[in-house]
Design a protein around this motif. Sequence first.
Motif, PDB file in Angstrom:
ATOM      1  N   VAL A  42     -13.488   6.268  -6.481  1.00  0.00           N
ATOM      2  CA  VAL A  42     -13.189   7.297  -7.299  1.00  0.00           C
ATOM      3  C   VAL A  42     -12.001   6.734  -8.463  1.00  0.00           C
ATOM      4  O   VAL A  42     -12.089   7.240  -9.693  1.00  0.00           O
ATOM      5  CB  VAL A  42     -12.391   8.440  -6.804  1.00  0.00           C
ATOM      6  N   LEU A  43     -11.031   5.915  -7.972  1.00  0.00           N
ATOM      7  CA  LEU A  43     -10.271   5.496  -8.889  1.00  0.00           C
ATOM      8  C   LEU A  43     -10.818   4.573  -9.941  1.00  0.00           C
ATOM      9  O   LEU A  43     -10.514   4.512 -11.403  1.00  0.00           O
ATOM     10  CB  LEU A  43      -8.956   4.315  -8.208  1.00  0.00           C
ATOM     11  N   TYR A  61     -12.431   6.188   4.033  1.00  0.00           N
ATOM     12  CA  TYR A  61     -11.700   7.042   3.073  1.00  0.00           C
ATOM     13  C   TYR A  61     -11.246   5.989   1.861  1.00  0.00           C
ATOM     14  O   TYR A  61     -11.140   6.266   0.809  1.00  0.00           O
ATOM     15  CB  TYR A  61     -10.409   7.541   3.600  1.00  0.00           C
ATOM     16  N   GLY A  62     -10.571   4.725   2.388  1.00  0.00           N
ATOM     17  CA  GLY A  62     -10.468   3.580   1.312  1.00  0.00           C
ATOM     18  C   GLY A  62     -11.333   3.572   0.458  1.00  0.00           C
ATOM     19  O   GLY A  62     -11.309   3.168  -0.595  1.00  0.00           O
ATOM     20  N   THR A  70       2.384  17.155  -0.229  1.00  0.00           N
ATOM     21  CA  THR A  70       1.570  15.930  -0.189  1.00  0.00           C
ATOM     22  C   THR A  70       1.390  15.202   0.995  1.00  0.00           C
ATOM     23  O   THR A  70       0.737  14.619   1.443  1.00  0.00           O
ATOM     24  CB  THR A  70       1.704  14.802  -1.121  1.00  0.00           C
ATOM     25  N   THR A 129       0.936   9.361  -5.551  1.00  0.00           N
ATOM     26  CA  THR A 129       1.415  10.830  -5.312  1.00  0.00           C
ATOM     27  C   THR A 129       2.150  11.456  -6.372  1.00  0.00           C
ATOM     28  O   THR A 129       2.082  12.426  -6.684  1.00  0.00           O
ATOM     29  CB  THR A 129       2.163  10.633  -3.822  1.00  0.00           C
ATOM     30  N   SER A 150       0.977  -1.415   0.236  1.00  0.00           N
ATOM     31  CA  SER A 150       0.103   0.149   0.042  1.00  0.00           C
ATOM     32  C   SER A 150       0.696   1.317  -0.060  1.00  0.00           C
ATOM     33  O   SER A 150       0.573   2.316  -0.669  1.00  0.00           O
ATOM     34  CB  SER A 150      -1.080   0.040   1.141  1.00  0.00           C
ATOM     35  N   ALA A 180     -14.013   5.150  -0.367  1.00  0.00           N
ATOM     36  CA  ALA A 180     -14.379   6.187  -1.423  1.00  0.00           C
ATOM     37  C   ALA A 180     -13.216   6.406  -2.498  1.00  0.00           C
ATOM     38  O   ALA A 180     -13.505   6.611  -3.429  1.00  0.00           O
ATOM     39  CB  ALA A 180     -14.418   7.365  -0.518  1.00  0.00           C
ATOM     40  N   PHE A 181     -11.818   6.220  -1.853  1.00  0.00           N
ATOM     41  CA  PHE A 181     -10.769   6.414  -2.743  1.00  0.00           C
ATOM     42  C   PHE A 181     -10.655   5.339  -3.961  1.00  0.00           C
ATOM     43  O   PHE A 181     -10.558   5.860  -5.064  1.00  0.00           O
ATOM     44  CB  PHE A 181      -9.618   6.103  -1.863  1.00  0.00           C
ATOM     45  N   PHE A 182     -10.991   4.050  -3.623  1.00  0.00           N
ATOM     46  CA  PHE A 182     -10.969   2.865  -4.949  1.00  0.00           C
ATOM     47  C   PHE A 182     -12.237   3.107  -5.615  1.00  0.00           C
ATOM     48  O   PHE A 182     -12.148   2.863  -6.862  1.00  0.00           O
ATOM     49  CB  PHE A 182     -10.978   1.611  -4.008  1.00  0.00           C
ATOM     50  N   SER A 230       0.591   4.118  -2.788  1.00  0.00           N
ATOM     51  CA  SER A 230       0.530   5.487  -2.477  1.00  0.00           C
ATOM     52  C   SER A 230       1.670   6.354  -2.867  1.00  0.00           C
ATOM     53  O   SER A 230       1.238   7.341  -3.394  1.00  0.00           O
ATOM     54  CB  SER A 230       0.522   5.513  -0.960  1.00  0.00           C
ATOM     55  N   ARG A 245     -10.054  -3.669  -4.452  1.00  0.00           N
ATOM     56  CA  ARG A 245      -9.693  -2.885  -3.031  1.00  0.00           C
ATOM     57  C   ARG A 245      -9.407  -3.921  -2.154  1.00  0.00           C
ATOM     58  O   ARG A 245      -9.978  -5.012  -2.081  1.00  0.00           O
ATOM     59  CB  ARG A 245     -10.774  -2.280  -2.618  1.00  0.00           C
TER      60      ARG A 245
END
Length: 208
Positions: free
Chosen positions: A94-95, A87-88, A32, A15, A7, A90-92, A11, A80
């Motif tokens: 979005v990806l 957050y994770g 960042t 970034t 991970s 939602a993050f995945f 990340s 995922r």
Amino acid sequence: MNDRLTSQDISALFTLMAVAREIDNTELEKVTGIRITGDVRKRLNGLGLVDSTRTGNKPYVHDLTDKGWVRCRYELKAQRPSRPGYYGYAFFAVLNGLDRYLGRERRELADVFQPEAGDDAEGLETQIRLAYRKLAPRPGEPVHLARLRPLLNGAAKDDVDAVLKTLGRQQVVTLTPNPNGKDVTAEDRDAAVRIGGDENHMIAIEES
């Protein structure tokens, strides 16, 4: 892809994708909150996903390689992990949505993620195109960057490099090493754009 990334590795890649330019650890942390160090740096360098260089005791400077950009696109659709947290999740999501958009519109990550443009970025691109037009006998003909840079009205090398890398990722320009290594001069090396550990001494633009 067979290379398993942690991970932290992913990340770090995302970034560098987000900033979309060469950046040192100090600025990266400021922008960042992340530094790329230790095993993460060594692993990403070893896989050819990130190019990291260092001068003396200065912070490492990192740049996402072409292979790194490809890996980022692959990771957009990755499954995922279990229990990633709110957050994770939602993050995945979005990806995955970004991957669907790129596929639908037939676009690349470089069309979305670009360096923060300064007021002169657009003007510098225009200067590059005009300088190339003066030097190239025809569109698509390779031109030495050592001949092109003096025509850019004293623009800083870092600024020119940032624009050239962005245009290269967008496939607007083609940056290549001199095919005849014996002909590479000190001026060529000074003018080169370094991408993924390679020095690119030549530029070609199909439509300038």
